[in-house]
Design a protein around this motif. Sequence first.
Motif, short mmCIF file in Angstrom:
data_model
loop_
_atom_site.label_atom_id
_atom_site.label_comp_id
_atom_site.label_asym_id
_atom_site.label_seq_id
_atom_site.Cartn_x
_atom_site.Cartn_y
_atom_site.Cartn_z
N UNK A 164 20.91 -42.31 -23.74
CA UNK A 164 20.85 -43.69 -23.12
C UNK A 164 20.34 -43.83 -21.66
N UNK A 165 20.79 -42.71 -20.83
CA UNK A 165 20.34 -42.83 -19.54
C UNK A 165 18.81 -42.63 -19.43
N UNK A 166 18.25 -43.19 -18.30
CA UNK A 166 16.82 -42.97 -18.06
C UNK A 166 16.36 -42.22 -17.07
N UNK A 167 15.47 -41.24 -17.53
CA UNK A 167 15.09 -40.15 -16.72
C UNK A 167 13.62 -40.33 -15.95
N UNK A 168 13.48 -39.94 -14.69
CA UNK A 168 12.17 -39.96 -14.31
C UNK A 168 11.82 -38.57 -13.73
N UNK A 169 10.55 -38.00 -14.13
CA UNK A 169 10.28 -36.55 -13.76
C UNK A 169 9.08 -36.69 -13.02
N UNK A 170 8.91 -35.86 -11.97
CA UNK A 170 7.71 -35.82 -11.09
C UNK A 170 7.29 -34.52 -10.89
N UNK A 171 6.26 -34.08 -11.05
CA UNK A 171 5.64 -32.73 -10.77
C UNK A 171 4.50 -32.68 -9.39
N UNK A 172 4.79 -32.33 -8.50
CA UNK A 172 3.85 -32.38 -7.51
C UNK A 172 2.62 -31.33 -7.39
N UNK A 173 2.71 -30.43 -8.55
CA UNK A 173 1.53 -29.60 -8.63
C UNK A 173 1.85 -28.37 -7.88
N UNK A 174 2.96 -28.00 -7.26
CA UNK A 174 3.16 -26.90 -6.48
C UNK A 174 3.61 -25.66 -7.48
N UNK A 175 2.93 -24.82 -7.71
CA UNK A 175 3.28 -23.77 -8.74
C UNK A 175 4.07 -22.74 -7.93
N UNK A 176 5.21 -22.47 -8.38
CA UNK A 176 6.31 -21.52 -7.72
C UNK A 176 6.88 -20.56 -8.73
N UNK A 177 6.52 -19.04 -8.48
CA UNK A 177 6.79 -18.11 -9.49
C UNK A 177 8.33 -17.83 -9.06
N UNK A 178 8.96 -17.39 -10.43
CA UNK A 178 10.08 -16.81 -10.48
C UNK A 178 10.52 -15.95 -9.13
N UNK A 179 9.58 -15.05 -8.84
CA UNK A 179 10.01 -14.07 -7.76
C UNK A 179 10.07 -14.88 -6.49
N UNK A 180 9.09 -15.75 -6.22
CA UNK A 180 8.99 -16.60 -4.95
C UNK A 180 10.37 -17.41 -4.82
N UNK A 181 11.24 -18.07 -5.95
CA UNK A 181 12.11 -18.70 -5.81
C UNK A 181 13.29 -17.78 -5.56
N UNK A 182 13.48 -16.58 -5.95
CA UNK A 182 14.45 -15.95 -5.91
C UNK A 182 14.55 -15.19 -4.33
N UNK A 183 13.31 -15.03 -3.81
CA UNK A 183 12.97 -14.52 -2.62
C UNK A 183 13.84 -15.18 -1.44
N UNK A 184 14.35 -16.57 -1.53
CA UNK A 184 15.06 -17.08 -0.57
C UNK A 184 16.52 -17.35 -1.09
N UNK A 185 17.04 -16.50 -2.02
CA UNK A 185 18.49 -16.82 -2.51
C UNK A 185 19.37 -15.51 -1.93
N UNK A 186 20.47 -16.38 -1.47
CA UNK A 186 21.72 -15.42 -1.19
C UNK A 186 22.61 -15.68 -2.50
N UNK A 187 22.99 -14.88 -3.28
CA UNK A 187 23.99 -15.13 -4.39
C UNK A 187 25.33 -15.66 -4.11
N UNK A 188 25.90 -16.41 -4.39
CA UNK A 188 27.28 -16.86 -4.21
C UNK A 188 27.99 -17.57 -5.67
N UNK A 189 29.19 -17.44 -5.47
CA UNK A 189 29.99 -18.04 -6.54
C UNK A 189 30.57 -19.49 -6.03
N UNK A 190 30.20 -20.45 -6.72
CA UNK A 190 30.65 -21.86 -6.34
C UNK A 190 32.25 -21.93 -6.63
N UNK A 191 32.72 -22.92 -6.04
CA UNK A 191 34.22 -23.19 -5.79
C UNK A 191 34.50 -23.81 -7.16
#
Length: 273
Positions: A164-191
């Motif tokens: 019943x919730x309403x969803x809006x999705x927007x894609x700006x046309x930026x193609x991001x590979x998985x490798x590119x996304x992981x390149x900026x990550x420092x793994x951490x365990x959340x609280x």
Amino acid sequence: MRKTFRMLGFSNAKINLGLNIIEKRSDGYHNIESVFYPVGWTDILEVLPAETFTFTTSGLPVPGEAAQNLVVKARNLLSPAQGNVKIHLHKILPMGAGIGGGSSNGAFALKLMNTVLNLGLPAEQLLNLAGNLGSDCPFFIDNRPAFCHGTGTQFETTGLSLKGKFLVMINPGIHISTAEAYAGITPRKPAVSVKDLVMQPLPEWKNRLVNDFEAPLITKYPLIGELRQALYTHGALYASMTGSGSTVYGIWEKETDLSRLFADYTYWSGYLD
């Protein structure tokens, strides 16, 4: 047993409700946690029995060699002795968008072939086959809200319902590979685990439910952050980038039409089940 002569499937997208990169494993993969939620934005697959396997596409151009497409890989997981099919994919979902479109195509291809060819494969076997296609693919076999963990192939049912919730999705046309996304990550365990956070009231998600890919990608692509803020400005209870980007979504209690505001981007909206 009579074969089904033609079957259409509507392979849907998903959104990630939170996404934490917990740790990098010794095998080079990462352990993650997220909640996957199916949405009504879909591609269309048509499957027919055939003498030889053929795969065609229409709609959005699908990059890469056909042999690398998860629909073709799904067919290759089955023995030729089990029968052949003609599959046509009408591509609507943007690619490299963090919404699982390719994974959904592969999983739905398995399910449709199972029906069209009367294979009688049980759900457990379909899940195993989908796991061979890619980390997100098993989710689309059951296609219900699920907590995802491990390397992204392990799923547990969750009591979460956004019906019943309403969803809006927007894609700006930026193609991001998985490798590119992981390149900026420092793994951490959340609280607090994503699994627990999503059971809190929706208005409390804003400052607590985080996609770890989001902040570094917003630094690189500020438009993603601008789109997310625009959703909040127009009343979203929660807004986030999904998956490894670049699609951004917002959730409202009631229907909200922002199509004119985001006319320059790929836009979809609808109620959640």
